[in-house]
Design an enzyme around this catalytic site. Structure first.
Site, PDB file in Angstrom:
ATOM      1  N   VAL A 191      -0.967  -7.076  -3.615  1.00 28.03           N
ATOM      2  CA  VAL A 191       0.138  -6.460  -2.879  1.00 28.03           C
ATOM      3  C   VAL A 191       1.162  -7.563  -2.624  1.00 28.03           C
ATOM      4  CG1 VAL A 191       0.740  -5.208  -0.771  1.00 28.03           C
ATOM      5  CG2 VAL A 191      -1.533  -4.898  -1.808  1.00 28.03           C
ATOM      6  N   CYS A 192       2.406  -7.321  -3.013  1.00 32.75           N
ATOM      7  CA  CYS A 192       3.457  -8.341  -2.832  1.00 32.75           C
ATOM      8  C   CYS A 192       3.569  -8.697  -1.355  1.00 32.75           C
ATOM      9  CB  CYS A 192       4.791  -7.833  -3.354  1.00 32.75           C
ATOM     10  SG  CYS A 192       6.142  -8.997  -3.044  1.00 32.75           S
TER      11      CYS A 192
END
Lengths: 132, 118
Positions: free
Chosen positions: A77-78
């Protein structure tokens, strides 16, 4: 073939992250492999552990979490997109002095370099939820 | 090293996509891959000069995009039809981007190893 999937839209608001999950399942059923799932932009909301759905509706974040765990997938997940949107793990929660955390087990917070590195290793990159 | 194209189709403000596309192009260059950036559809609004997002309490994306050539984002392209449809003058663009027709865009995409459409 090796695939990287980019998921950029939130559950509920758009169908595309469910389409991404169905595509991901079909890849594994078809004998392909998933190098990495990368959640970017509003797609980070798919990694929350705090989503609640009515009993007769699909809980998409839970479905993603089960899929990732069941197949031991690399799901990133960024981190910049996530902390901005309030999706944080225990260490980010501590860093920013917040009172809880909501990143589901099986997901890691990391940078865009993880997307680039995965794409370099993949035969195909498929984007879901672009330009919405 | 692979050849990447980032496609951005959103206006600079109003959604986060334009900034996220810019971040992704910069990150791809930073990881020593070949990368170019294509502005198409409403994405061509990112090329307008003299943006003043301080009025809506936003950061100036255009100022950040000036760094793209410095970070070796190889080529900047825009869809000529998208520009024309929106009545934007090509003489005054904020970035040194090259015009492509839709058929040239198709061949550009065919040359890539991977496309990131944000």
């Amino acid at each position: 073939m090796k695939y990287t999937l980019i998921i950029q839209s939130a559950p509920i608001d758009h169908q595309s992250s469910y389409t991404a999950l169905r595509f991901a399942r079909a890849l594994l059923e078809g004998g392909h492999s998933i190098e990495r799932l990368f959640f970017y932009g509003a797609g980070v909301h798919n990694s929350t552990s705090h989503s609640v759905a009515p009993q007769d509706e699909l809980n998409l974040p839970d479905q993603w979490q089960q899929f990732v765990t069941e197949h031991s997938l690399d799901a990133v997940v960024c981190i910049a997109a996530a902390v901005r949107r309030g999706v944080i793990n225990a260490s980010e929660s501590g860093r920013y002095g917040k009172s809880g955390n909501n990143l589901a087990d099986g997901f890691d917070l990391s940078g865009l370099g993880q997307l680039v590195a995965s794409a370099v290793e993949s035969d195909r990159v498929v984007t879901f939820g672009a330009g919405v | 090293m692979k050849q990447f194209l980032v496609i951005t189709s959103n206006a600079p403000y109003g959604t986060s996509q334009a900034r996220e596309a810019t971040d992704l192009a910069l990150a791809t260059a930073l990881f020593e891959q070949k990368v170019s950036l294509l502005f198409q559809g409403d994405g061509v609004f990112q090329l307008l000069p003299d943006q003043n997002p301080a009025a809506i309490e936003q950061k100036n994306l255009s100022a950040m995009q000036q760094a793209l050539p410095l970070y070796d984002v190889e080529d900047l392209f825009y869809c000529a039809e998208s520009l024309q449809e929106r009545g934007i003058e090509s003489r005054t663009l904020a970035l040194p981007a090259k015009a492509l027709t839709r058929s040239e865009i198709a061949s550009l995409i065919r040359q890539q190893d991977h496309v990131f459409h944000v």
